[in-house]
Design a protein around this motif. Structure first.
Motif, short mmCIF file in Angstrom:
data_model
loop_
_atom_site.label_atom_id
_atom_site.label_comp_id
_atom_site.label_asym_id
_atom_site.label_seq_id
_atom_site.Cartn_x
_atom_site.Cartn_y
_atom_site.Cartn_z
N ARG A 121 -12.54 -7.01 -42.71
CA ARG A 121 -13.80 -6.95 -43.48
C ARG A 121 -14.83 -5.58 -43.46
O ARG A 121 -15.78 -5.58 -44.32
CB ARG A 121 -14.65 -8.20 -43.52
N SER A 122 -14.76 -4.81 -42.33
CA SER A 122 -15.78 -3.79 -42.10
C SER A 122 -15.18 -2.62 -42.67
O SER A 122 -15.81 -1.46 -42.63
CB SER A 122 -15.99 -3.91 -40.78
N ILE A 123 -13.90 -2.66 -43.31
CA ILE A 123 -13.09 -1.45 -43.69
C ILE A 123 -13.42 -1.21 -45.29
O ILE A 123 -12.99 -2.32 -46.05
CB ILE A 123 -11.76 -1.37 -43.35
N LEU A 124 -13.77 -0.28 -45.65
CA LEU A 124 -14.12 0.08 -47.26
C LEU A 124 -12.83 0.76 -47.41
O LEU A 124 -12.54 1.80 -46.98
CB LEU A 124 -15.37 1.07 -47.17
N HIS A 125 -12.21 0.27 -48.54
CA HIS A 125 -10.93 0.98 -48.87
C HIS A 125 -11.16 2.29 -49.55
O HIS A 125 -10.42 3.36 -49.13
CB HIS A 125 -10.27 0.00 -49.89
N THR A 126 -11.97 2.56 -50.31
CA THR A 126 -12.13 3.97 -51.00
C THR A 126 -13.71 3.90 -51.57
O THR A 126 -14.08 2.71 -52.11
CB THR A 126 -11.30 4.40 -51.97
N PHE A 127 -14.34 5.03 -51.39
CA PHE A 127 -15.81 5.06 -51.82
C PHE A 127 -15.67 5.55 -53.64
O PHE A 127 -16.88 5.69 -53.95
CB PHE A 127 -16.59 6.07 -51.14
N GLY A 128 -14.71 5.59 -53.99
CA GLY A 128 -14.54 6.32 -55.69
C GLY A 128 -13.39 6.89 -55.52
O GLY A 128 -12.79 7.50 -54.83
N GLU A 129 -12.97 7.10 -56.97
CA GLU A 129 -11.34 7.61 -57.47
C GLU A 129 -11.82 8.32 -58.70
O GLU A 129 -12.47 8.02 -59.69
CB GLU A 129 -10.41 6.50 -57.49
N ASP A 139 -19.05 10.99 -58.09
CA ASP A 139 -18.92 10.55 -59.34
C ASP A 139 -17.40 10.43 -59.66
O ASP A 139 -16.42 10.96 -59.14
CB ASP A 139 -19.48 11.81 -60.07
N VAL A 140 -17.10 9.29 -60.39
CA VAL A 140 -15.67 8.83 -60.52
C VAL A 140 -15.39 8.92 -61.89
O VAL A 140 -16.11 9.21 -63.03
CB VAL A 140 -15.87 7.48 -59.99
N ASP A 141 -13.93 8.83 -62.34
CA ASP A 141 -13.36 8.61 -63.46
C ASP A 141 -13.25 7.31 -63.89
O ASP A 141 -13.06 6.86 -65.08
CB ASP A 141 -11.90 9.36 -63.54
#
Length: 664
Positions: free
Chosen positions: A322-330, A368-370
């Protein structure tokens, strides 16, 4: 968090929160111990160039701070700082994402209000887009004190956060509560949201999230309705304790039963109902998640303050780490049409228990993401009315396509730090193999046809052909059959997408009986034991061919598999067992018969080489790709012209009416 104004005219836009008692492993996301900044090493630093350092140590070191004491968390908003210790709220959930508010809202001035009891100091810090930490203000506190710090958002054009630290002196210091506030910039009355969860046979997850929502009624203040769109055979309503949870939600919970229309059908239903009931927003949530309830209020508050209607999404943490962020934006790579990171220095699966926010420079640059994944995504109903609902794609690419469609219509998407869920990670999944391969292939190509700015979709067709070869030389014939069906359906045009929404998955699954590679057995001992030996390569480790050798390797491998018949014993017993991590096309291609475990670790399948299948499938896939290449421009025009109709409220209403009869 209430959006009601205080007597001084200030409105709370983000509260400091702490984890619940059953989530000790999430503490690093909420509170941190140690000094204000860690020690960062860059590749151009002298020490970083020292060859004695392991590669994984080149980018950052821990500051050596202690972990926060879980027993010092006194409640959802209050914690104790022990005498002589320092605690920081410069964390994922409690730092204020200043650059996002600066970029997307009209807010330019905020303030921090922190109520404390005891003796010590409150110190405010900020960062810039490079991750440099700067002290802003601080004051000594003694007794029961409310400290107010007035702050500006003007310097945060490209990135940066605000946060504060607490340090206790000779006695303990207790944070009673703290919040970030602003004046103006939002609507006179907060927007109303329909919160919708799409589920397929995960009633335990759904009921757990409903309990979390019921236990946090303050974040539901502006939630008009909670919908669970149940598309499974294991119904949420049949779960033990459902009646109590429904009662605790005070009449806000509604269940909709419909046939399995996949994620796109479930989320489209949430969009549709939000428009129908007059909500300002639809908040889409996946079923296999644990929600941080404060995220609901944060998404709504941010969206209310955006200058124009904006899709606002939350991030995804790993449910089982639970401390792992999968991705900050795509974003979508427009040439290859695959998900990609917005910045080269952005780390995927960042672990906050190893390196906190203050120590990780790339986290301070605004991303900034799509698009935003539909594990948690808030969509204004104004956007839905203008661009329509999801495309009827069942699963895969529905969220990315919608974000691209919204952007083309002038609506931005923001992935907002501090709003998140814990989601079952797909790191232990391989959805490019099996029944999902059909949807990956079809939906990626449909999204490319609609949105690609490049002739013939850029690199997409080339990569699709390469994927066919990899699956075929790996003996994944069921997967390849699904991909061939996807190409056939694309060439039919967009007219049948609604009609096949509920039937395509059963059709694909019905093909499994024809292919040994689709037959999953739980116990590897259910397969014949391999013949004594070390496999076709004599036990040698087979690496991936070099890029310049890929085409010659492919030609040679395909020719060998077409010409050389597998040994008769390959149908009687496998040559080896392979773990999933070793199931790489350049290794499996050397076998005639091999048992391979799946990504989830729940079973294994027996891959058996069949030159006839290879020849017929490769011939058909090649012909279909050639036809797709020739007809690309015509098909692109057909799909682009059809988007408005097939994503319309009217088209989806007909599908829902039919599926509700099937799902009742």
């Amino acid at each position: 968090m209430s959006a009601a104004e205080t007597t001084t005219g200030w409105t709370t836009i983000q509260r400091v929160i702490l984890p619940s008692a059953d989530q000790t492993d999430t503490v690093p996301l909420y509170v941190d111990a140690g000094t204000a900044s860690g020690i960062r090493l860059r590749e151009n630093d002298e020490l970083a160039r020292t060859p004695k350092l392991p590669e994984e140590k080149l980018q950052m070191f821990s500051s050596g701070g202690q972990a926060a004491h879980f027993e010092d968390l006194l409640g959802r908003h209050s914690m104790r700082v022990r005498s002589g210790e320092q605690i920081s709220f410069g964390t994922y959930f409690n730092a204020f994402p200043a650059s996002y508010w600066r970029r997307w809202t009209s807010v330019r001035d905020i303030r921090l209000v922190a109520s404390t009891r005891g003796t010590g100091t409150v110190t405010v810090y900020k960062s810039n887009a490079r991750g440099s930490v700067q002290r802003v203000d601080g004051r000594h506190v003694d007794g029961t004190t409310t400290s107010v710090f007035e702050l500006s958002l003007k310097p945060f054009g490209d990135g940066g956060w605000y946060w504060f630290d607490l340090a206790a002196s000779s006695e303990e210091l207790v944070l009673e509560n703290a919040q970030w506030e602003t004046t103006g910039g939002g609507p006179e009355t907060p927007g109303q949201v329909t919160l919708e969860i799409t589920t397929m046979n995960k009633p335990d997850f759904c009921l757990n999230n409903a309990r979390i929502l019921a236990a946090n009624p303050d974040v539901l203040q502006n939630v008009k309705e909670i919908l669970i769109v149940d598309q499974g055979t294991q119904k949420v309503e049949d779960e033990e304790g459902f009646a109590e949870v429904r009662a605790a939600l005070g009449g806000k919970l509604r269940i909709i039963n419909q046939a399995n229309l996949g994620g796109s059908g479930g989320f489209a239903r949430g969009m549709y109902e939000a428009v129908e009931n007059g909500s300002d927003y639809a908040l889409l949530l996946d079923d296999d998640i644990v929600v941080e309830p404060e995220s609901i209020a944060r998404l709504l508050t941010f969206a209310d303050h955006c200058r124009t209607p904006t899709i606002v999404g939350g991030h995804m943490f790993d449910l089982y780490n639970r401390s792992i962020l999968h991705t900050f934006g795509e974003v979508v790579d427009p040439y290859r049409f695959v998900p990609a990171a917005p910045h080269a220095d952005m780390e995927v699966r960042h672990d906050f228990s190893v390196a906190n926010l203050r120590q990780t420079a790339w986290l301070h640059r605004r991303v900034d993401v799509d698009y935003n994944g539909w594990w948690m995504c808030l969509i204004p109903t104004k956007v839905i009315r203008e661009i329509g609902l999801s495309l009827p794609l069942f699963i895969k690419w529905d969220d990315a396509e919608y974000g691209l469609r919204a952007r083309e219509a002038g609506f931005a998407t923001v992935s907002l730090p501090g709003a998140a869920v814990w989601h079952v990670s797909w790191i232990d999944k391989d959805d490019l193999v099996g029944w999902q391969a059909y949807f990956h292939e079809r939906n990626r190509l449909i999204a490319t046809l609609i949105h690609s700015p490049y002739p013939k979709g850029g690199r997409v067709l080339r990569e699709s052909v390469q994927a066919d070869v990899k699956h075929l030389v790996s003996m994944q014939y069921f997967t390849e059959h699904g991909r061939i069906e996807a190409l056939k359906d694309i060439l039919k045009g967009p007219g049948d997408l609604h009609q096949v929404l509920a039937t395509k998955l059963p059709e694909i699954n019905a093909l499994k009986a024809e292919y040994p590679d689709a037959q999953l057995k739980e116990d590897v001992n259910d397969f014949p034991a391999p013949k004594l030996g070390r496999g076709p390569m004599g036990g040698a480790v087979v690496g991936m061919p070099r890029k310049k050798d890929l085409i010659p390797w492919g030609i040679k491998t395909v020719a060998r598999q077409l010409i050389k018949a597998p040994g008769p014993e390959s149908a009687e017993r496998p040559q080896a067992y392979l773990a999933h991590r070793d199931n790489r096309w350049f290794r499996v291609a050397h076998y005639d018969s091999v048992v391979v475990s799946n990504a989830e670790g729940t079973g294994a399948s027996w891959y058996q080489r069949d030159p006839k299948k290879l020849k017929s499938m490769l011939t058909e896939a090649t012909a279909l790709h050639l036809r797709l290449f020739r007809e690309w421009d015509t098909l692109a025009e057909q799909y682009r012209s059809a988007v408005a109709e097939i994503s319309s409220i009217e088209a989806w209403k007909k599908t829902f009416e039919a599926s509700s009869r099937d799902g009742s």
